[in-house]
Design an enzyme around this catalytic site. Sequence first.
Site, PDB file in Angstrom:
ATOM      1  CG  MET A 206     -86.744  99.014-106.849  1.00  0.00           C
ATOM      2  SD  MET A 206     -86.500 100.795-106.929  1.00  0.00           S
ATOM      3  CE  MET A 206     -85.106 101.016-105.833  1.00  0.00           C
TER       4      MET A 206
ATOM      5  CE  LYS B 292    -101.462  88.840 -87.168  1.00  0.00           C
ATOM      6  NZ  LYS B 292    -101.070  88.344 -85.841  1.00  0.00           N
TER       7      LYS B 292
ATOM      8  CE1 TYR C  98     -77.727  97.592-110.264  1.00  0.00           C
ATOM      9  CE2 TYR C  98     -79.801  96.472-109.819  1.00  0.00           C
ATOM     10  CZ  TYR C  98     -79.104  97.593-110.241  1.00  0.00           C
ATOM     11  OH  TYR C  98     -79.789  98.706-110.646  1.00  0.00           O
TER      12      TYR C  98
HETATM   13  C1  LIG Z   1    -101.409  86.981 -85.799  1.00  0.00           C
HETATM   14  C2  LIG Z   1    -102.030  86.301 -84.642  1.00  0.00           C
HETATM   15  C3  LIG Z   1    -102.717  85.084 -84.799  1.00  0.00           C
HETATM   16  C4  LIG Z   1    -102.731  84.321 -86.122  1.00  0.00           C
HETATM   17  O1  LIG Z   1    -101.519  83.615 -86.247  1.00  0.00           O
HETATM   18  P1  LIG Z   1    -101.271  82.623 -87.505  1.00  0.00           P
HETATM   19  O2  LIG Z   1     -99.978  81.995 -87.209  1.00  0.00           O
HETATM   20  O3  LIG Z   1    -101.235  83.500 -88.704  1.00  0.00           O
HETATM   21  O4  LIG Z   1    -102.421  81.695 -87.518  1.00  0.00           O
HETATM   22  C5  LIG Z   1    -103.367  84.561 -83.707  1.00  0.00           C
HETATM   23  N1  LIG Z   1    -103.344  85.187 -82.500  1.00  0.00           N
HETATM   24  C6  LIG Z   1    -102.682  86.347 -82.297  1.00  0.00           C
HETATM   25  C7  LIG Z   1    -102.698  86.977 -80.964  1.00  0.00           C
HETATM   26  C8  LIG Z   1    -102.002  86.934 -83.348  1.00  0.00           C
HETATM   27  O5  LIG Z   1    -101.341  88.082 -83.150  1.00  0.00           O
END
Ligand SMILES: *Cc1c(COP(=O)(O)O)cnc(C)c1O
Length: 358
Positions: A301, A35, A253
């Site tokens: 930035m 994801k 900054y």
């Molecule tokens: C993002 C996610 C994972 C993976 O988690 P990690 O800590 O990156 O291994 C597994 N299960 C669900 C439901 C998630 O949303």
Amino acid sequence: MYRKTEALVDLGAIRQNLAVARRLAPASRIAAVIKANAYGHGLAPVACALQGLADALAVASVDEALELRMAGIAAPLLVLEGACSRDAWREVAANSLVAVVNDPTQVDRLETAGLTSRVPVWVKVDTGMHRLGFQPSELRKVLARLQAAGADPQVVCTHLACADEPADEFTRGQIARFRRCMNGVALPASIANSAAILAWPDTHAEWNRPGYLLYGNSPMGPGAGPAGLRPAMTLRSEIIAIREVGAGEAVGYGTRWRAGRPSIVGTIAAGYADGYPRHAPDGTPILVGDRVCPLVGTVSMDMITVDLTDHGGAAVGDRVELWGRNVSVNEVASMAGTLGYELLTRVSPRVPRSYVDD
Ligand SMILES: *Cc1c(COP(=O)(O)O)cnc(C)c1O
């Protein structure tokens, strides 16, 4: 590209890290979590690299899954947030996706989506995280309702809130609640994320869901991870200017950093608009050539500044590693008060990704 700031992604490392996840839980199938643009590493290239090696690929949304189908990815795709509208359910069915069902409204939408084929689903149980999932006591009822609505429940899953803390009591409670509600339910289970794969062997079930681990760093933060893990992303740039700064003079900054001695300060072409954390304090490690030097001054930035006084021969054009194999993203994150997860996923679109396969 003329600006030398880039995220170099090693797809071979990601495949090797998948093998590490397998070795840690050899009896489990793997839904590789890609994801959020594969945690910043690039959705389609990472999907291509893992397709056929992972048993399934997992994304957050139907949109991410459709992007993968459009890119020609034919692998089984699990949608962790599931389908929240009738149209989304139709896309799930039309594109052979597997949706996690997290909430009664998702079942309502499925019931009225008018699907003509049976859609495979995972069902999530809320064992204590209280974000998504059905109450454990509702599981049997939900499974029956899904069957009647034309779904095919294939896996029951849950998500752990504290798996990155070994021996945490809360995790024990979540595991126990999950076991109890699975009593007499003849379906495969899925509990473990990366941290649970590492620290909680009794969560290893028919399916595990590693994400962060695949990108080569430990989800437990700075310190040694399991043997064989290789950071997949190197965020690198170059020095674009060098100057002498007198004792007592300030850099950047807000004049946050002042030279305590006559100093040599290098300017690097990467800043918070590239995804480098704005809260990185003085002393955050940066690899210049083959030496680790401290960041000095507020992150801008487009630029950061680094103390080269103890480096000797540093020159304009020198390559720097902001994180990667030498400077751990977990360490930079910890200095900046965040997680490597956030740094990897926030490398901005301005930063070109390039790919190697070592
Ligand atoms: C993002 C996610 C994972 C993976 O988690 P990690 O800590 O990156 O291994 C597994 N299960 C669900 C439901 C998630 O949303």
